[in-house]
Motif scaffolding. Structure first.
Motif, mmCIF file in Angstrom:
data_model
loop_
_atom_site.group_PDB
_atom_site.id
_atom_site.type_symbol
_atom_site.label_atom_id
_atom_site.label_comp_id
_atom_site.label_asym_id
_atom_site.label_seq_id
_atom_site.Cartn_x
_atom_site.Cartn_y
_atom_site.Cartn_z
ATOM 1 N N ILE A 76 0.848 -1.205 0.000
ATOM 2 C CA ILE A 76 0.000 0.000 0.000
ATOM 3 C C ILE A 76 0.881 1.252 0.000
ATOM 4 N N ASP A 77 1.962 1.228 0.792
ATOM 5 C CA ASP A 77 2.862 2.395 0.849
ATOM 6 C C ASP A 77 3.442 2.718 -0.530
ATOM 7 N N ILE A 78 3.970 1.702 -1.194
ATOM 8 C CA ILE A 78 4.636 1.957 -2.487
ATOM 9 C C ILE A 78 3.593 2.200 -3.591
ATOM 10 N N ASN A 79 2.623 1.287 -3.692
ATOM 11 C CA ASN A 79 1.705 1.319 -4.841
ATOM 12 C C ASN A 79 0.650 2.422 -4.756
ATOM 13 N N VAL A 80 0.286 2.827 -3.551
ATOM 14 C CA VAL A 80 -0.743 3.878 -3.437
ATOM 15 C C VAL A 80 -0.110 5.200 -2.982
ATOM 16 N N LYS A 81 0.571 5.169 -1.827
ATOM 17 C CA LYS A 81 1.142 6.433 -1.343
ATOM 18 C C LYS A 81 2.241 6.924 -2.285
ATOM 19 N N GLY A 82 2.949 6.008 -2.909
ATOM 20 C CA GLY A 82 3.981 6.376 -3.899
ATOM 21 C C GLY A 82 3.356 7.136 -5.068
ATOM 22 N N VAL A 83 2.178 6.687 -5.508
ATOM 23 C CA VAL A 83 1.482 7.361 -6.611
ATOM 24 C C VAL A 83 1.023 8.746 -6.142
ATOM 25 N N LEU A 84 0.467 8.816 -4.938
ATOM 26 C CA LEU A 84 0.012 10.116 -4.407
ATOM 27 C C LEU A 84 1.174 11.104 -4.304
ATOM 28 N N ASN A 85 2.299 10.639 -3.763
ATOM 29 C CA ASN A 85 3.480 11.515 -3.658
ATOM 30 C C ASN A 85 3.899 12.028 -5.035
ATOM 31 N N THR A 86 3.951 11.114 -5.995
ATOM 32 C CA THR A 86 4.426 11.470 -7.342
ATOM 33 C C THR A 86 3.488 12.487 -7.987
ATOM 34 N N PHE A 87 2.193 12.220 -7.942
ATOM 35 C CA PHE A 87 1.216 13.129 -8.548
ATOM 36 C C PHE A 87 1.241 14.495 -7.848
ATOM 37 N N ASP A 88 1.305 14.465 -6.527
ATOM 38 C CA ASP A 88 1.294 15.699 -5.736
ATOM 39 C C ASP A 88 2.446 16.622 -6.159
ATOM 40 N N ILE A 89 3.643 16.044 -6.207
ATOM 41 C CA ILE A 89 4.837 16.840 -6.528
ATOM 42 C C ILE A 89 4.787 17.317 -7.984
ATOM 43 N N ALA A 90 4.372 16.422 -8.880
ATOM 44 C CA ALA A 90 4.337 16.771 -10.306
ATOM 45 C C ALA A 90 3.297 17.865 -10.570
ATOM 46 N N LEU A 91 2.142 17.740 -9.918
ATOM 47 C CA LEU A 91 1.067 18.724 -10.152
ATOM 48 C C LEU A 91 1.485 20.130 -9.763
ATOM 49 N N GLU A 92 2.242 20.220 -8.661
ATOM 50 C CA GLU A 92 2.696 21.536 -8.200
ATOM 51 C C GLU A 92 3.484 22.237 -9.324
ATOM 52 N N ILE A 93 4.226 21.437 -10.107
ATOM 53 C CA ILE A 93 5.007 22.016 -11.206
ATOM 54 C C ILE A 93 4.114 22.258 -12.432
ATOM 55 N N MET A 94 3.163 21.346 -12.671
ATOM 56 C CA MET A 94 2.358 21.431 -13.902
ATOM 57 C C MET A 94 1.267 22.499 -13.841
ATOM 58 N N MET A 95 0.677 22.687 -12.659
ATOM 59 C CA MET A 95 -0.490 23.568 -12.530
ATOM 60 C C MET A 95 -0.276 24.994 -13.047
ATOM 61 N N PRO A 96 0.841 25.659 -12.695
ATOM 62 C CA PRO A 96 1.010 27.035 -13.173
ATOM 63 C C PRO A 96 1.008 27.139 -14.704
ATOM 64 N N ARG A 97 1.474 26.066 -15.381
ATOM 65 C CA ARG A 97 1.489 26.092 -16.858
ATOM 66 C C ARG A 97 0.160 25.620 -17.444
ATOM 67 N N LYS A 98 -0.721 25.090 -16.582
ATOM 68 C CA LYS A 98 -2.011 24.513 -17.021
ATOM 69 C C LYS A 98 -1.785 23.471 -18.112
#
Ligand SMILES: NC(=O)c1ccc[n+]([C@@H]2O[C@H](COP(=O)([O-])OP(=O)(O)OC[C@H]3O[C@@H](n4cnc5c(N)ncnc54)[C@H](OP(=O)(O)O)[C@@H]3O)[C@@H](O)[C@H]2O)c1
Length: 248
Positions: A100-122
């Motif tokens: 659960i840590d790797i397969n779910v929380k790992g995905v959440l961490n990855t999306f969270d960090i990536a979105l912070e970079i992607m959002m300003p550029r929409k």
């Protein structure tokens, strides 16, 4: 494009990395043990950046993704994952927690960090590797099935929320792919395909901006039937010797 792939050192992640590198894109990969990454590929591509990072460690992952693409991140693959290993009729809760840590929380961490970079550029594309195992509770793989079901639902939901903000979301649900992960399996793996072929299919689905991509087609048909059938019938079938497993 700038493309970051978690779990990019072996199997599906490595095959994806090779495809995008061949096309000239900048690729960042991370995994816990970089010595698994083939040296010839590391030496061949100057635009490849590797990070020794555990996806369950948000701080480490944040540093890696921000180092790779602090402003323009086009795609992120939350692909790192682990499966059950030896199956047991007695739930193995320490393994389940790790899954659960790797397969779910790992995905959440990855999306969270990536979105912070992607959002300003929409602009950007979040991709997660789920599994056909996420459509049903498979014998001996409760935590794995649950983790992949969570990933499927997260992606379905995020796709609705983020599309109007310019961000695409794709869940990939492979059947059996020949990788170090499936080498541990001692059961039959119908429609097994190579990681290179799987990566080509995944890349095509992403280009089409699919929200959910289940493959191969024959596995999609089987899974659709198993998913839709009455659960009493599903249990009956799964208890048949040919679908279940015996403990060593
Ligand atoms: N192969 C299949 O048939 C199949 C089918 C459906 C879904 N999937 C999914 O596809 C994804 C890739 O699997 P694969 O078959 O390509 O397996 P694999 O060859 O074992 O690759 C897994 C990758 O994830 C990395 N990884 C594992 N735990 C990590 C962690 N905590 N932090 C960072 N990296 C981590 C591994 O490197 P390190 O161990 O060095 O960290 C490796 O690079 C997984 O999510 C898997 O569940 C696979």
């Amino acid at each position: 494009m700038n493309i970051f792939i978690t779990g990019g050192t072996t199997g599906i992640g490595l095959a994806l990395a090779k495809l995008y590198l061949e096309e000239g894109h900048r690729v960042g990969v991370c995994a816990r043990n970089l010595s698994k990454f083939p040296a010839e590929i590391r030496n061949k591509y100057k635009q490849l950046v590797c990070y020794e990072v555990d996806v369950t460690n948000r701080e480490e992952l944040y540093k890696a993704i921000h180092d790779f693409a602090p402003v323009e991140l086009d795609m992120v693959f939350a692909n790192a994952g682990r499966s059950v290993g030896a199956k047991s009729k007695t739930p193995q809760f320490s393994v389940a927690n790790e899954i659960i840590d790797i397969n779910v929380k790992g995905v959440l961490n990855t999306f969270d960090i990536a979105l912070e970079i992607m959002m300003p550029r929409k602009k950007g594309h979040l991709i997660a590797t789920a599994s056909v195992a996420g459509f049903m509770g498979l014998p001996g793989a409760g935590a794995y099935s649950a983790s992949k079901a969570a990933v499927l639902k997260l992606c379905e939901s995020y796709a609705l929320d983020l599309k109007p903000r310019g961000i695409n979301v794709t869940a990939i649900a492979p059947g059996f792919v020949d990788t170090p992960l499936t080498k541990q399996n001692n059961h039959k793996m119908p429609f097994l395909m190579s990681a290179d072929k799987a990566a080509r299919l995944i890349k095509r689905a992403i280009e089409k901006k699919k929200v959910l991509y289940i493959f191969p087609f024959r596995m999609k048909v089987v899974v659709s039937i198993l998913d839709k059938m009455p659960r009493s019938l599903y249990r009956l079938i799964m208890n048949l010797k040919m679908f279940n497993y015996s403990e060593e």
